[in-house]
Design a protein around this motif. Structure first.
Motif, short mmCIF file in Angstrom:
data_model
loop_
_atom_site.label_atom_id
_atom_site.label_comp_id
_atom_site.label_asym_id
_atom_site.label_seq_id
_atom_site.Cartn_x
_atom_site.Cartn_y
_atom_site.Cartn_z
N ARG A 249 1.72 9.54 -5.86
CA ARG A 249 2.22 10.90 -5.66
C ARG A 249 3.27 11.25 -6.72
O ARG A 249 3.33 12.37 -7.20
CB ARG A 249 2.82 11.03 -4.25
CG ARG A 249 1.77 11.05 -3.14
CD ARG A 249 2.35 11.59 -1.84
NE ARG A 249 3.42 10.72 -1.35
CZ ARG A 249 3.22 9.70 -0.51
NH1 ARG A 249 1.98 9.41 -0.09
NH2 ARG A 249 4.23 8.96 -0.10
N TYR A 250 4.09 10.25 -7.06
CA TYR A 250 5.12 10.47 -8.08
C TYR A 250 4.48 10.78 -9.43
O TYR A 250 4.90 11.71 -10.13
CB TYR A 250 6.01 9.24 -8.20
CG TYR A 250 6.95 9.29 -9.40
CD1 TYR A 250 8.13 10.02 -9.35
CD2 TYR A 250 6.61 8.63 -10.58
CE1 TYR A 250 8.97 10.09 -10.46
CE2 TYR A 250 7.44 8.69 -11.69
CZ TYR A 250 8.62 9.42 -11.63
OH TYR A 250 9.43 9.49 -12.72
N VAL A 251 3.47 10.01 -9.80
CA VAL A 251 2.80 10.21 -11.09
C VAL A 251 2.16 11.59 -11.15
O VAL A 251 2.26 12.30 -12.16
CB VAL A 251 1.75 9.10 -11.32
CG1 VAL A 251 0.89 9.44 -12.55
CG2 VAL A 251 2.42 7.76 -11.51
N ILE A 252 1.51 11.98 -10.06
CA ILE A 252 0.86 13.30 -10.01
C ILE A 252 1.90 14.41 -10.13
O ILE A 252 1.72 15.37 -10.89
CB ILE A 252 0.05 13.45 -8.71
CG1 ILE A 252 -1.14 12.47 -8.71
CG2 ILE A 252 -0.44 14.89 -8.55
CD1 ILE A 252 -1.89 12.43 -7.39
N MET B 259 0.82 -1.20 0.00
CA MET B 259 0.00 0.00 0.00
C MET B 259 0.86 1.26 0.00
O MET B 259 0.56 2.24 -0.67
CB MET B 259 -0.92 -0.01 1.23
CG MET B 259 -1.98 -1.09 1.20
SD MET B 259 -3.15 -0.87 -0.16
CE MET B 259 -3.93 0.64 0.35
N LYS B 260 1.97 1.21 0.79
CA LYS B 260 2.85 2.37 0.84
C LYS B 260 3.47 2.64 -0.52
O LYS B 260 3.61 3.78 -0.95
CB LYS B 260 3.93 2.17 1.89
CG LYS B 260 3.41 2.19 3.32
CD LYS B 260 4.54 2.07 4.31
CE LYS B 260 4.03 2.14 5.74
NZ LYS B 260 5.13 2.02 6.72
N ASP B 261 3.86 1.54 -1.20
CA ASP B 261 4.46 1.70 -2.53
C ASP B 261 3.46 2.31 -3.51
O ASP B 261 3.81 3.16 -4.33
CB ASP B 261 4.94 0.34 -3.06
CG ASP B 261 6.15 -0.16 -2.29
OD1 ASP B 261 6.80 0.67 -1.62
OD2 ASP B 261 6.43 -1.37 -2.35
N ASP B 262 2.21 1.89 -3.42
CA ASP B 262 1.18 2.43 -4.31
C ASP B 262 0.95 3.91 -4.04
O ASP B 262 0.79 4.71 -4.98
CB ASP B 262 -0.13 1.66 -4.13
CG ASP B 262 -0.03 0.23 -4.66
OD1 ASP B 262 0.86 -0.01 -5.50
OD2 ASP B 262 -0.84 -0.61 -4.24
N ALA B 263 0.94 4.29 -2.77
CA ALA B 263 0.73 5.70 -2.42
C ALA B 263 1.89 6.55 -2.93
O ALA B 263 1.69 7.65 -3.46
CB ALA B 263 0.59 5.84 -0.90
N TRP B 264 3.12 6.04 -2.77
CA TRP B 264 4.30 6.78 -3.26
C TRP B 264 4.26 6.91 -4.77
O TRP B 264 4.54 7.98 -5.32
CB TRP B 264 5.56 6.03 -2.84
CG TRP B 264 6.81 6.70 -3.32
CD1 TRP B 264 7.53 7.66 -2.68
CD2 TRP B 264 7.48 6.47 -4.56
NE1 TRP B 264 8.60 8.06 -3.43
CE2 TRP B 264 8.60 7.34 -4.60
CE3 TRP B 264 7.25 5.62 -5.65
CZ2 TRP B 264 9.49 7.37 -5.68
CZ3 TRP B 264 8.12 5.66 -6.72
CH2 TRP B 264 9.22 6.52 -6.73
N ARG B 265 3.86 5.81 -5.44
CA ARG B 265 3.81 5.82 -6.90
C ARG B 265 2.76 6.81 -7.40
O ARG B 265 2.99 7.53 -8.37
CB ARG B 265 3.50 4.41 -7.42
CG ARG B 265 3.57 4.31 -8.95
CD ARG B 265 3.35 2.88 -9.43
NE ARG B 265 4.44 2.00 -9.02
CZ ARG B 265 4.35 1.10 -8.05
NH1 ARG B 265 3.20 0.97 -7.38
NH2 ARG B 265 5.36 0.34 -7.73
#
Length: 236
Positions: A9-12, A1-7
């Motif tokens: 934010r990165y995409v945005i 879940m943390k990786d998805d949240a970071w990803r």
């Protein structure tokens, strides 16, 4: 879940920067490449050509040659540099790399970014040209073979022709020509879009830092000080 949240934010963040950080736009990047690859060695006055005479100049002849150099360099900027950049942006427009006129705010910021980069290029050209010109004028007896001064006798006094004041006025005037030559280039959007006419066409605003000029030994101010000293000695 943390990786998805970071990803996420990165995409945005990536999308936001790609959309708003105009300096990473491929067209802007090409403008920088064009300057450093094709025009980095350009000088408003080619001191190498000036030095090929290996003899002293008449003041009038020297100023005439320098003005011709400045005019030729201005033509390079007008007929080579600007059209090359214009061609890049015309291609970029076809690939939709440039904001459309309906995106007024984004378009304004985009071309302000471009203007900053082009202005920096012109400012660098101007300062380098001023430095090399001043170094040459100061290097009397070295690369500079000096200037021809005629002596005359009038009213029981020895006179110099040209006078030191004429040297100061004419040589310092060349600095104004150097600066003016870098202030003739139009902002690119005024060429690309038909909304602009000759009367409303804005030019790039090249600013030469006065503080820098006063501190540097390779500037107009240092040369003026030197010539003023010579004038004082002549009066004595």
């Amino acid at each position: 879940m943390k990786d998805d949240a970071w990803r996420n934010r990165y995409v945005i963040a990536h999308k936001h920067l790609t959309k708003n950080l105009h300096s990473v736009n491929p067209c802007i990047a090409q403008v920088l490449q064009i300057w450093w690859k094709q025009f980095n060695d350009l000088r408003l006055i080619s001191m190498k050509d000036i030095m090929t005479t290996n003899e002293a100049y008449e003041l009038q002849d020297f100023c005439f040659v320098c003005k011709r150099h400045i005019e030729a360099a201005g033509n390079v900027l007008t007929h080579q540099w600007i059209p090359t950049i214009q061609a890049v942006f015309l291609q970029g427009s076809k690939k939709r790399l440039i904001p459309e006129p309906k995106q007024a705010v984004k378009m304004k910021h985009f071309y302000n970014c471009l203007a900053c980069i082009m202005t920096y290029n012109l400012q660098t050209l101007c300062l380098k040209s001023m430095k090399e010109f001043t170094d040459y004028v100061m290097d009397v007896g070295g690369n500079n073979q000096g200037f021809i001064i005629n002596l005359g006798f009038q009213n029981e006094a020895i006179e110099f022709d040209p006078t030191f004041r004429q040297f100061k006025d004419q040589l310092c005037l060349l600095y104004d020509y150097l600066i003016d030559a870098c202030r003739q280039s139009p902002r690119l959007e005024t060429i690309l879009y038909q909304d602009y006419t000759e009367a409303t066409r804005a030019t790039l605003k090249v600013y030469i830092n006065i503080f820098f000029c006063k501190q540097s030994t390779s500037t107009k101010q240092s040369f003026v000080s030197l010539m003023s000293g010579l004038l004082f000695l002549m009066k004595v």
